[in-house]
Design a protein around this motif. Structure first.
Motif, PDB file in Angstrom:
ATOM      1  N   LEU A 311       0.753  -1.194  -0.041  1.00  0.00           N
ATOM      2  CA  LEU A 311       0.129  -0.072  -0.049  1.00  0.00           C
ATOM      3  C   LEU A 311       0.960   1.219   0.079  1.00  0.00           C
ATOM      4  O   LEU A 311       2.006   1.323   0.476  1.00  0.00           O
ATOM      5  CB  LEU A 311      -0.983   0.191   1.122  1.00  0.00           C
ATOM      6  N   GLN A 312       0.036   2.330  -0.329  1.00  0.00           N
ATOM      7  CA  GLN A 312       0.883   3.562  -0.228  1.00  0.00           C
ATOM      8  C   GLN A 312       0.741   3.929   1.452  1.00  0.00           C
ATOM      9  O   GLN A 312      -0.131   3.567   2.027  1.00  0.00           O
ATOM     10  CB  GLN A 312       0.090   4.896  -1.032  1.00  0.00           C
ATOM     11  N   LEU A 313       1.634   5.074   1.868  1.00  0.00           N
ATOM     12  CA  LEU A 313       1.789   5.245   3.242  1.00  0.00           C
ATOM     13  C   LEU A 313       0.188   6.020   3.607  1.00  0.00           C
ATOM     14  O   LEU A 313      -0.100   6.000   4.625  1.00  0.00           O
ATOM     15  CB  LEU A 313       2.665   6.674   3.647  1.00  0.00           C
ATOM     16  N   ASP A 314      -0.526   6.808   2.642  1.00  0.00           N
ATOM     17  CA  ASP A 314      -1.833   7.097   2.802  1.00  0.00           C
ATOM     18  C   ASP A 314      -2.950   6.139   3.128  1.00  0.00           C
ATOM     19  O   ASP A 314      -4.324   6.527   3.378  1.00  0.00           O
ATOM     20  CB  ASP A 314      -2.322   8.270   1.874  1.00  0.00           C
ATOM     21  N   ARG A 428       0.012  -2.571  10.303  1.00  0.00           N
ATOM     22  CA  ARG A 428       0.130  -1.545   9.274  1.00  0.00           C
ATOM     23  C   ARG A 428       0.551   0.004  10.174  1.00  0.00           C
ATOM     24  O   ARG A 428       1.251   0.815   9.338  1.00  0.00           O
ATOM     25  CB  ARG A 428      -1.133  -1.451   8.728  1.00  0.00           C
ATOM     26  N   THR A 429       0.233   0.112  11.331  1.00  0.00           N
ATOM     27  CA  THR A 429       0.723   1.267  12.171  1.00  0.00           C
ATOM     28  C   THR A 429       2.183   1.134  11.994  1.00  0.00           C
ATOM     29  O   THR A 429       2.868   2.252  12.026  1.00  0.00           O
ATOM     30  CB  THR A 429       0.410   1.225  13.518  1.00  0.00           C
ATOM     31  N   ARG A 430       2.773   0.063  12.632  1.00  0.00           N
ATOM     32  CA  ARG A 430       4.224  -0.110  12.618  1.00  0.00           C
ATOM     33  C   ARG A 430       4.757   0.176  11.170  1.00  0.00           C
ATOM     34  O   ARG A 430       5.877   0.841  11.310  1.00  0.00           O
ATOM     35  CB  ARG A 430       4.717  -1.453  12.932  1.00  0.00           C
ATOM     36  N   ALA A 431       4.208  -0.103  10.053  1.00  0.00           N
ATOM     37  CA  ALA A 431       4.411   0.123   8.730  1.00  0.00           C
ATOM     38  C   ALA A 431       4.362   1.516   8.163  1.00  0.00           C
ATOM     39  O   ALA A 431       4.599   1.973   7.037  1.00  0.00           O
ATOM     40  CB  ALA A 431       3.817  -0.927   7.518  1.00  0.00           C
ATOM     41  N   GLY A 432       3.918   2.373   9.037  1.00  0.00           N
ATOM     42  CA  GLY A 432       3.955   3.811   8.519  1.00  0.00           C
ATOM     43  C   GLY A 432       2.630   4.182   7.818  1.00  0.00           C
ATOM     44  O   GLY A 432       2.318   5.280   7.321  1.00  0.00           O
ATOM     45  N   ILE A 433       1.572   3.244   7.876  1.00  0.00           N
ATOM     46  CA  ILE A 433       0.073   3.385   7.080  1.00  0.00           C
ATOM     47  C   ILE A 433      -0.778   4.346   7.819  1.00  0.00           C
ATOM     48  O   ILE A 433      -1.132   3.719   8.818  1.00  0.00           O
ATOM     49  CB  ILE A 433      -0.253   1.958   6.500  1.00  0.00           C
TER      50      ILE A 433
END
Length: 596
Positions: A311-314, A428-433
């Motif tokens: 995914l994209q960060l957004d 996903r939070t850890r992945a900056g999403i």
């Protein structure tokens, strides 16, 4: 775990005990050998014996190689024999895959661990270890062969069970779960700071793995096997027990994901079980050598179809971006799930060469697609020259437990916002999403068209996306494709990054330095210094070139398109080795593989 000096110390006493067990009468002890009382008469003897069981776990190099050997998301130097048309047969299956020696060692211990001079709780603790490893042994056999004989005692040379028929996988799975339940309730060992021994949480985590596998296998394989819902319920309960125990958490930080795979000592917050290296004992892994050598390893690199799933960060899908399919590597990998830059070489990735830090774009003496892994690789190039890696190798970590819990709950129709936030949202939070804790409601059309057309539940689709991303190169992919009945994905083309034009050098990591240029037939007369030139012409030396561009003079890189591939439903199970059937005529071959 896997500590050589322990194995060597254990070999004398264990070897003598097992040899004694191989005689017609267990009372006939070999001369100059340890008696059973020497093994089973003290806790020290029990501890020493059970150390040998850790050999049942994967070799230190196996976890990161498994997905390279057979998966849908990576290109390697040659199409695996298993899916090459007309290549793999029952004669191809190695007889060692049907070995039962390790099981006999475990069963011998269980049967003989009855010495009354050792307290019951102590004996039960070590029997719990044995029953865990018996469950582990059988789970591997079930995944590979399906129905197998269930043996719960060591066999004498004249035992009729040496010629046993195959028991149903239902019976064997029930027996595996019974072993795991007993082990979890009787093991004394608490948390181990080295993360190298079996604990109650590891047993529960493994139960969640087994039950999720078998529950979804029965749901999607249409083999008319009962118990799918019960198995998924048990998977969720076992995973939840680990979560609720509060012993583990996701490690956080900008490089927290990658640190799990390059640290010498396991990251204890998240790693539940690991294989450790030891410089003093000369025990290393060869990840750097495997993932950088042009000749030693399989030259595994990820495919573009898989990279597109990040995914994209957004929080939006990359494949929803207009023009995504013609973006070059440096462009397409910007502002993506942070795990991407901690899994493959991207802009900003550097390595150390003789003490000097240098930029490290993908190297085309290794990669076929441009998406070169770094997940298990140490950054110092010193480690590229052999089996020198000092990083520990994870065999079970908390992220898997979260994924197991999320998938089991989704399959049971019990996914809600709180479960999502606790599991996929946390990953996903850890992945900056952004918006990581928002429960999805729409099925991603890219995932549906390229991967799972049968999935209609948006949350389940996203769980499968994250499972592939989070656990890539950890040895789970073929297991997942099998239980989801998606072996057909092994037939996907191996595509790489987009090349706009021939004879135009490309900067792969946006550092202002040109790295690679693609041409056809004849290399440029005046090559640019430092640029690797790759021939993507239709033929090389009069034979079809395995590396070409999708549209001839531009497009995605493709590798090995011309090699015929086959996958049929019977291939979810491997054939039994011919030698096994020859030795035991009561064994039957798995359907589809013919007869000896």
């Amino acid at each position: 775990m896997h500590i050589p000096f322990k194995k060597q110390c254990a070999a004398v006493i264990i070897g003598a005990a097992v040899l004694a067990g191989c005689t017609k009468s267990l009372d006939q002890q070999p001369q100059a050998s340890a008696t059973r009382d020497a093994v089973f008469g003290s806790e020290a003897g029990l501890k020493l014996y059970t150390t040998s069981f850790y050999d049942i776990l994967p070799d230190i190099n196996t976890p990161f190689r498994t997905d390279c050997n057979l998966s849908d998301y990576g290109a390697v130097n040659a199409v695996p024999d298993y899916i090459r048309t007309g290549v793999y047969s029952a004669q191809s299956e190695a007889k060692g895959n049907w070995s039962w020696t390790a099981l006999r060692n475990v069963n011998y211990f269980i049967v003989n661990n009855i010495n009354p001079t050792v307290p019951v709780a102590t004996r039960d603790n070590y029997t719990a270890l044995a029953r865990f490893f018996r469950a582990y042994f059988y789970f591997e056999k079930i995944k590979r062969y399906g129905d197998v004989p269930w043996l719960s005692k060591p066999l004498a040379v004249n035992d009729s069970l040496l010629y046993a028929k195959r028991d149903s996988r239902v019976l064997v799975i029930d027996s595996v779960i019974a072993d795991l339940d007993w082990a979890a309730s009787h093991i004394i060992a608490g948390e181990d700071a080295t993360r190298s021994t079996i604990t109650q949480n590891v047993i529960l985590g493994f139960k969640s793995r087994v039950c999720l596998y078998e529950g979804t296998y029965r749901k999607y394989r249409n083999d008319s096997l009962p118990g799918s819902t019960d198995l998924l319920t048990q998977a969720a309960a076992a995973a939840k027990a680990v979560i609720d125990g509060g012993k583990y958490s996701l490690s956080m930080g900008t490089q927290s994901y990658r640190n799990l795979f390059i640290n010498a000592a396991p990251v204890t917050a998240e790693i539940m079980l690991a294989d450790l290296t030891s410089s003093s004992l000369g025990k290393m892994n060869d990840a750097n050598w495997y993932f950088t050598s042009a000749t030693y390893g399989s030259r595994f690199s990820f495919t573009r179809d898989f990279i597109n799933t990040y995914l994209q960060l957004d929080g939006t899908a990359f494949t929803d971006v207009p023009g995504h399919d013609t973006m070059t590597l440096a462009h397409e990998t910007q502002n993506r799930d942070l795990r991407l830059g901690q899994t493959i070489r991207l802009a900003g990735y550097t390595r150390v060469n003789n003490g000097k830090t240098i930029a490290a774009p993908p190297v085309f003496s290794y990669t076929y697609t441009g998406y070169q892994p770094i997940k298990w690789c140490l950054d110092d190039m010193y480690y590229d020259a052999g089996a020198l890696n000092t990083n520990s190798v994870s065999l079970m970590r908390y992220a898997e437990i979260l994924l197991n819990y999320a998938e089991a709950k989704a399959e049971l129709g019990q996914m809600d916002g709180s479960v999502w936030a606790q599991t996929i949202g946390a990953l996903r939070t850890r992945a900056g999403i952004a918006n990581a804790n928002t429960l999805p409601v729409n099925v991603d059309p890219y995932m549906k068209s390229r991967y799972y057309p049968d999935v209609t539940n948006a949350a389940l689709m996203e769980i499968r996306r994250d499972r592939a991303i989070e656990l890539c190169l950890e040895g789970f992919r073929w297991m997942d494709l099998t239980r989801w009945a998606h072996g057909d994905l092994l037939l996907k083309k191996w595509n790489g990054f987009y090349v706009p034009a021939l004879n135009v050098p490309m900067d792969l990591n946006a550092d202002g330095v040109l790295d690679v240029c693609f041409y056809q037939t004849t290399a440029p007369a005046n090559p640019v210094a430092g640029v690797t030139y790759v021939n993507v012409g239709p033929t090389v030396g009069g034979v079809t070139n395995p590396q070409q561009l999708a549209n001839g003079t531009y497009g995605e890189l493709h590798w090995q398109d011309a090699t015929p591939r086959t996958f049929q439903p019977f291939m979810y199970l491997y054939p039994l080795p011919i030698t096994a059937i020859q030795l035991n005529p009561n064994l039957s071959q798995n359907p589809g593989w013919g007869q000896p």
